[in-house]
Enzyme design. Structure first.
Site, PDB file in Angstrom:
ATOM      1  N   ASN A   1      -3.739   1.116  -2.365  1.00  0.00           N
ATOM      2  CA  ASN A   1      -2.770   0.258  -3.056  1.00  0.00           C
ATOM      3  C   ASN A   1      -1.837   1.121  -3.903  1.00  0.00           C
ATOM      4  O   ASN A   1      -2.197   2.215  -4.309  1.00  0.00           O
ATOM      5  CB  ASN A   1      -3.501  -0.712  -3.993  1.00  0.00           C
TER       6      ASN A   1
ATOM      7  N   CYS B   1      -7.322   4.862   1.621  1.00  0.00           N
ATOM      8  CA  CYS B   1      -7.073   4.111   2.849  1.00  0.00           C
ATOM      9  C   CYS B   1      -8.181   4.434   3.841  1.00  0.00           C
ATOM     10  O   CYS B   1      -8.337   5.584   4.242  1.00  0.00           O
ATOM     11  CB  CYS B   1      -5.724   4.503   3.435  1.00  0.00           C
TER      12      CYS B   1
ATOM     13  N   HIS C   1       0.859  -1.184   0.000  1.00  0.00           N
ATOM     14  CA  HIS C   1       0.000   0.000   0.000  1.00  0.00           C
ATOM     15  C   HIS C   1       0.897   1.237   0.000  1.00  0.00           C
ATOM     16  O   HIS C   1       2.025   1.198   0.482  1.00  0.00           O
ATOM     17  CB  HIS C   1      -0.920   0.001   1.227  1.00  0.00           C
TER      18      HIS C   1
END
Ligand code: ZN
Length: 320
Positions: A257, A248, A217
């Site tokens: 991501n 997020c 991420h």
């Protein structure tokens, strides 16, 4: 990497339709998901995680995963992957015809209990139950089974996660019958030194052939630096999502991501073949903008464009 991918150096696995969408509440229509997956496959993606077999009441966004798997299976050369939270989900994924299933297991047991209300022992029981189901499927049709080591680089609840615990869980998942394990930086805490050290620690314990992929991420902006570390150490599969979709859920405004199109640019610029057409990916962003109005799209390549005279490492696709 397997022989079917001998013409590429790095396998980019798109996870947007699962990881990207799962934190977005506005439901994306099935037809729009199909157009998105078609565009990704047309751009040259070889593996797409198309959804998750969780109960529809838990995650209404992914309630159409069986339908999406059935569609994506028709694309030649595409590995259709799906997440499964337990044996019940695996049963549905097998019935739908997924080529690969991933059971995410949080190395942080606190995270596991919070997320799926199960201890490590209970998750390992699920893994064994999934292996029993897979053994009933004829070998030629049997999906590959990956144990995903979530929160491997740290946890938003527990903080640092001891590397020995990651290694022990990798060993336990392989002993339970998983074909491979993958490292996942669920929280966006990883740094390049840690990526190398943890990969090598797992390899020393289980053997190199059982860990080839990493899920990163970009929550704290370290995503592509971590990719370079992963490549340096010798990992060959990297997860990413088109436009970094999904952000997020724990850090508003932070991306989720790593961005597929930025990742593919990095790889191709470094001379590593992905088989993916960057312009095709950038064009596919408009499908997301239309289907999910107001949802932030991330990425630098879409904004800045390719450098003048840029020559990708992969040969041009389609001959047109
Ligand atoms: Zn993720």
């Amino acid at each position: 990497m397997s022989v079917e991918h001998s013409d590429i150096d790095v396998l980019v696995s798109e996870v947007g339709p699962r990881d990207g969408l799962q934190s977005i509440t506005a439901i994306m229509p099935t037809a729009a998901k199909i157009r998105w997956i078609d565009a990704l496959a047309a751009a040259g993606l070889r593996e797409i995680e198309v959804g998750s077999f969780v109960p529809a009441k838990v995650l209404p966004q992914l309630a159409d995963t069986a339908e999406i798997v059935a569609h994506a299976r028709g694309k030649p050369g595409l590995t259709v992957a799906a997440l499964v939270p337990n044996a019940r989900g695996a049963e549905a994924a097998i019935a739908a015809g997924a080529h690969k299933i991933t059971l995410p297991v949080s190395v942080s047991e606190t995270h596991s209990l919070r997320n799926v209300k199960r201890t490590h022992q209970q998750m390992l029981d699920e893994a064994r139950a999934i292996v029993a189901l897979l053994r009933q499927v004829p070998a030629a049709q049997r999906p590959k089974f990956e144990g995903g080591l979530s929160t491997a680089f740290g946890c938003t609840l527990e903080g640092p996660v001891p590397e020995q615990r990651v290694v022990a869980l990798a060993e336990a998942l392989l002993a339970a019958g998983c074909d491979e394990v993958g490292l996942a930086d669920t929280s966006g805490y990883a740094n390049p030194t840690q990526v190398k050290r943890l990969t090598q620690a797992v390899w020393r314990a289980v053997g190199r052939q059982y860990l080839s992929g990493i899920h990163l991420h970009n929550t704290r902006g370290q995503g592509l630096a971590n990719v370079v570390a992963a490549l340096d150490v010798g990992l060959t599969t990297v997860d990413a999502s088109l436009a970094g979709l999904g952000g997020c859920p724990f850090a508003p405004g932070a991306s989720g991501n790593i961005v597929t199109e930025d990742l593919v640019f990095l790889l191709e610029a470094m001379g590593l073949r992905t088989g993916i057409d960057i312009e095709g990916l950038v064009a596919a962003r408009s499908l997301l903008a239309e289907a999910l109005p107001g949802e932030p799209l991330y990425g630098f390549i879409a904004a800045a464009g390719l450098p003048k005279g840029f020559q990708p490492a992969s040969p041009p696709r389609g001959g047109s």
